[in-house]
Design a protein around this motif. Sequence first.
Motif, PDB file in Angstrom:
ATOM      1  N   ASP A   1       0.695  -1.592  -0.169  1.00 42.77           N
ATOM      2  CA  ASP A   1      -0.069   0.404   0.030  1.00 42.77           C
ATOM      3  C   ASP A   1       1.068   1.076  -0.273  1.00 42.77           C
ATOM      4  OD1 ASP A   1       1.318  -0.844   2.885  1.00 42.77           O
ATOM      5  OD2 ASP A   1      -0.880   0.197   3.772  1.00 42.77           O
ATOM      6  N   LYS A   2       2.162   1.129   0.035  1.00 42.78           N
ATOM      7  CA  LYS A   2       3.053   2.623   0.520  1.00 42.78           C
ATOM      8  C   LYS A   2       3.652   2.566  -0.358  1.00 42.78           C
ATOM      9  CE  LYS A   2       3.599   2.038   5.336  1.00 42.78           C
ATOM     10  NZ  LYS A   2       4.374   2.277   6.210  1.00 42.78           N
ATOM     11  N   GLN A   3       3.511   1.948  -1.680  1.00 47.08           N
ATOM     12  CA  GLN A   3       3.725   1.724  -3.702  1.00 47.08           C
ATOM     13  C   GLN A   3       3.079   2.454  -3.888  1.00 47.08           C
ATOM     14  OE1 GLN A   3       6.258  -2.487  -4.235  1.00 47.08           O
ATOM     15  NE2 GLN A   3       7.047  -2.223  -2.620  1.00 47.08           N
ATOM     16  N   THR A   4       4.022   2.865  -4.966  1.00 47.76           N
ATOM     17  CA  THR A   4       2.742   2.986  -6.295  1.00 47.76           C
ATOM     18  C   THR A   4       3.153   2.110  -7.451  1.00 47.76           C
ATOM     19  OG1 THR A   4       5.051   3.119  -7.850  1.00 47.76           O
ATOM     20  CG2 THR A   4       4.447   5.456  -6.241  1.00 47.76           C
ATOM     21  N   GLU A   5       1.949   2.016  -8.007  1.00 51.91           N
ATOM     22  CA  GLU A   5       1.736   1.245  -8.998  1.00 51.91           C
ATOM     23  C   GLU A   5       2.729   1.081  -9.882  1.00 51.91           C
ATOM     24  OE1 GLU A   5      -0.331  -2.051 -10.652  1.00 51.91           O
ATOM     25  OE2 GLU A   5      -1.327  -0.289  -9.151  1.00 51.91           O
ATOM     26  N   GLU A   6       3.617   1.690 -10.409  1.00 49.69           N
ATOM     27  CA  GLU A   6       4.292   1.315 -11.134  1.00 49.69           C
ATOM     28  C   GLU A   6       6.269   0.633 -10.103  1.00 49.69           C
ATOM     29  OE1 GLU A   6       7.826   4.263 -13.240  1.00 49.69           O
ATOM     30  OE2 GLU A   6       6.140   5.144 -13.116  1.00 49.69           O
ATOM     31  N   GLU A   7       5.777   1.385  -9.299  1.00 47.45           N
ATOM     32  CA  GLU A   7       7.118   0.316  -8.233  1.00 47.45           C
ATOM     33  C   GLU A   7       6.645  -1.325  -8.191  1.00 47.45           C
ATOM     34  OE1 GLU A   7       9.032   3.799  -5.272  1.00 47.45           O
ATOM     35  OE2 GLU A   7       6.885   2.870  -4.681  1.00 47.45           O
ATOM     36  N   LEU A   8       5.299  -1.055  -7.844  1.00 46.15           N
ATOM     37  CA  LEU A   8       4.868  -2.571  -7.840  1.00 46.15           C
ATOM     38  C   LEU A   8       4.575  -3.678  -9.322  1.00 46.15           C
ATOM     39  CD1 LEU A   8       1.306  -2.280  -5.379  1.00 46.15           C
ATOM     40  CD2 LEU A   8       3.819  -3.089  -5.427  1.00 46.15           C
ATOM     41  N   ARG A   9       4.894  -2.505 -10.352  1.00 45.87           N
ATOM     42  CA  ARG A   9       4.929  -3.476 -11.889  1.00 45.87           C
ATOM     43  C   ARG A   9       6.532  -3.257 -11.661  1.00 45.87           C
ATOM     44  NH1 ARG A   9       0.832   0.428 -13.915  1.00 45.87           N
ATOM     45  NH2 ARG A   9       2.499   1.521 -14.086  1.00 45.87           N
ATOM     46  N   ALA A  10       7.153  -2.946 -11.874  1.00 47.68           N
ATOM     47  CA  ALA A  10       8.636  -2.657 -11.588  1.00 47.68           C
ATOM     48  C   ALA A  10       9.138  -3.974 -11.322  1.00 47.68           C
ATOM     49  CB  ALA A  10       9.791  -1.834 -11.046  1.00 47.68           C
ATOM     50  N   THR A  11       8.424  -4.203  -9.555  1.00 47.51           N
ATOM     51  CA  THR A  11       8.602  -5.409  -8.546  1.00 47.51           C
ATOM     52  C   THR A  11       8.523  -6.138  -9.440  1.00 47.51           C
ATOM     53  OG1 THR A  11       8.809  -4.071  -6.327  1.00 47.51           O
ATOM     54  CG2 THR A  11       8.634  -6.053  -6.427  1.00 47.51           C
ATOM     55  N   ARG A  12       7.234  -6.722  -9.684  1.00 45.61           N
ATOM     56  CA  ARG A  12       6.747  -7.667 -10.403  1.00 45.61           C
ATOM     57  C   ARG A  12       7.375  -8.760 -11.246  1.00 45.61           C
ATOM     58  NH1 ARG A  12       1.658  -5.244 -10.095  1.00 45.61           N
ATOM     59  NH2 ARG A  12       0.667  -5.333  -8.052  1.00 45.61           N
ATOM     60  N   ALA A  13       8.103  -7.515 -12.832  1.00 46.02           N
ATOM     61  CA  ALA A  13       8.596  -7.854 -13.814  1.00 46.02           C
ATOM     62  C   ALA A  13      10.159  -8.247 -13.332  1.00 46.02           C
ATOM     63  CB  ALA A  13       8.784  -6.367 -14.480  1.00 46.02           C
ATOM     64  N   LEU A  14      10.452  -7.653 -12.165  1.00 45.55           N
ATOM     65  CA  LEU A  14      12.059  -7.944 -11.736  1.00 45.55           C
ATOM     66  C   LEU A  14      12.082  -9.590 -10.772  1.00 45.55           C
ATOM     67  CD1 LEU A  14      13.057  -5.043  -9.336  1.00 45.55           C
ATOM     68  CD2 LEU A  14      14.343  -6.426 -12.425  1.00 45.55           C
ATOM     69  N   ASN A  15      11.242  -9.680 -10.167  1.00 46.04           N
ATOM     70  CA  ASN A  15      10.778 -10.949  -9.113  1.00 46.04           C
ATOM     71  C   ASN A  15      10.606 -11.905 -10.775  1.00 46.04           C
ATOM     72  OD1 ASN A  15      10.536 -10.011  -6.871  1.00 46.04           O
ATOM     73  ND2 ASN A  15       9.195  -9.870  -6.490  1.00 46.04           N
ATOM     74  N   ASP A  16       8.924 -11.618 -11.286  1.00 46.93           N
ATOM     75  CA  ASP A  16       9.647 -12.701 -12.652  1.00 46.93           C
ATOM     76  C   ASP A  16      10.781 -12.352 -13.811  1.00 46.93           C
ATOM     77  OD1 ASP A  16       6.666 -12.805 -11.854  1.00 46.93           O
ATOM     78  OD2 ASP A  16       6.545 -11.268 -13.643  1.00 46.93           O
ATOM     79  N   GLU A  17      11.305 -11.757 -13.491  1.00 49.21           N
ATOM     80  CA  GLU A  17      12.731 -12.678 -14.464  1.00 49.21           C
ATOM     81  C   GLU A  17      13.684 -13.256 -13.912  1.00 49.21           C
ATOM     82  OE1 GLU A  17      16.409  -9.281 -15.969  1.00 49.21           O
ATOM     83  OE2 GLU A  17      14.884  -8.641 -15.702  1.00 49.21           O
ATOM     84  N   ILE A  18      14.098 -12.749 -12.249  1.00 49.92           N
ATOM     85  CA  ILE A  18      14.497 -13.397 -11.965  1.00 49.92           C
ATOM     86  C   ILE A  18      14.017 -15.075 -11.297  1.00 49.92           C
ATOM     87  CG2 ILE A  18      15.363 -14.164  -9.105  1.00 49.92           C
ATOM     88  CD1 ILE A  18      15.609 -10.950  -8.445  1.00 49.92           C
ATOM     89  N   ALA A  19      12.948 -14.989 -11.238  1.00 48.79           N
ATOM     90  CA  ALA A  19      11.893 -16.900 -11.545  1.00 48.79           C
ATOM     91  C   ALA A  19      12.491 -17.237 -12.972  1.00 48.79           C
ATOM     92  CB  ALA A  19      10.602 -16.333 -10.844  1.00 48.79           C
ATOM     93  N   ALA A  20      12.198 -16.016 -13.873  1.00 54.63           N
ATOM     94  CA  ALA A  20      12.406 -17.566 -14.875  1.00 54.63           C
ATOM     95  C   ALA A  20      13.925 -17.249 -15.000  1.00 54.63           C
ATOM     96  CB  ALA A  20      11.963 -15.930 -16.574  1.00 54.63           C
ATOM     97  N   ARG A  21      14.846 -17.026 -14.683  1.00 52.34           N
ATOM     98  CA  ARG A  21      16.021 -17.272 -14.714  1.00 52.34           C
ATOM     99  C   ARG A  21      17.077 -18.259 -13.227  1.00 52.34           C
ATOM    100  NH1 ARG A  21      19.364 -11.727 -13.778  1.00 52.34           N
ATOM    101  NH2 ARG A  21      18.757 -10.643 -16.618  1.00 52.34           N
ATOM    102  N   ASN A  22      15.921 -18.779 -12.288  1.00 46.93           N
ATOM    103  CA  ASN A  22      16.040 -19.446 -11.469  1.00 46.93           C
ATOM    104  C   ASN A  22      15.825 -20.258 -11.816  1.00 46.93           C
ATOM    105  OD1 ASN A  22      17.449 -17.791  -9.625  1.00 46.93           O
ATOM    106  ND2 ASN A  22      15.149 -17.989  -8.261  1.00 46.93           N
ATOM    107  N   ALA A  23      14.634 -20.799 -12.840  1.00 48.55           N
ATOM    108  CA  ALA A  23      14.203 -22.197 -14.195  1.00 48.55           C
ATOM    109  C   ALA A  23      15.082 -22.036 -14.832  1.00 48.55           C
ATOM    110  CB  ALA A  23      12.521 -21.626 -13.634  1.00 48.55           C
ATOM    111  N   LEU A  24      15.196 -21.033 -15.528  1.00 48.04           N
ATOM    112  CA  LEU A  24      16.737 -22.094 -16.060  1.00 48.04           C
ATOM    113  C   LEU A  24      18.171 -22.408 -15.785  1.00 48.04           C
ATOM    114  CD1 LEU A  24      16.619 -21.547 -19.482  1.00 48.04           C
ATOM    115  CD2 LEU A  24      18.006 -19.464 -18.713  1.00 48.04           C
ATOM    116  N   ALA A  25      18.234 -22.150 -14.519  1.00 46.99           N
ATOM    117  CA  ALA A  25      19.976 -22.742 -13.774  1.00 46.99           C
ATOM    118  C   ALA A  25      19.067 -23.722 -13.599  1.00 46.99           C
ATOM    119  CB  ALA A  25      18.985 -21.477 -12.113  1.00 46.99           C
ATOM    120  N   ASP A  26      18.075 -24.115 -12.869  1.00 41.67           N
ATOM    121  CA  ASP A  26      17.587 -25.043 -12.100  1.00 41.67           C
ATOM    122  C   ASP A  26      17.243 -26.503 -13.879  1.00 41.67           C
ATOM    123  OD1 ASP A  26      16.980 -24.288  -9.631  1.00 41.67           O
ATOM    124  OD2 ASP A  26      15.073 -24.621  -9.844  1.00 41.67           O
TER     125      ASP A  26
END
Length: 170
Positions: free
Chosen positions: A73-98
């Motif tokens: 609730d303290k983050q802007t929509e843009e910060e939430l989108r950026a956070t989700r995108a970074l989390n998705d990218e990290i998850a994709a890299r982790n899956a690729l590494a696995d």
Amino acid sequence: MTLRPSLLVLALALAASPAVAQSAPQTAPQGASQTRPYAGPDAYRDQRALPDPADRDALLKARGEAYHRAGDDKQTEEELRATRALNDEIAARNALADKADADARLDYDAALARHEIAVRQGEEQARAAAEATRAAQDQYDRDYAAWREQVRLCQSGVRAACGTPVGPAR
């Protein structure tokens, strides 16, 4: 026994040299540093007080390195989108590494299995060759013993033993 003076001087110099070398001060040549073996810190002798965790957190905060998660609730929509995108990218890299790790593990297991098969085959071939060599040596020993017996009989006067040779064909 007559010693020449030069030999006497040489013998005295050789006899005195270890004593002189031991009593002379040991100095390192200039430029060469005298190194001592590394002696790590002794945890039992180190009696300094451990840092206060509150002081450590204050230091980290002052340096801007403290982790604190802000609520959504303290983050802007843009910060939430950026956070989700970074989390998705990290998850994709982790899956690729696995997946890469799993593929590498399968390759390793296959190579290990091939190696173990090759080792077993080599051991079986060595065992078979050793058995064949033992069997050939045993046959040779039997043939040699039969030939020695035939020679002994022939030399002792048994005419029948003096005919065709017994033993390995040469």
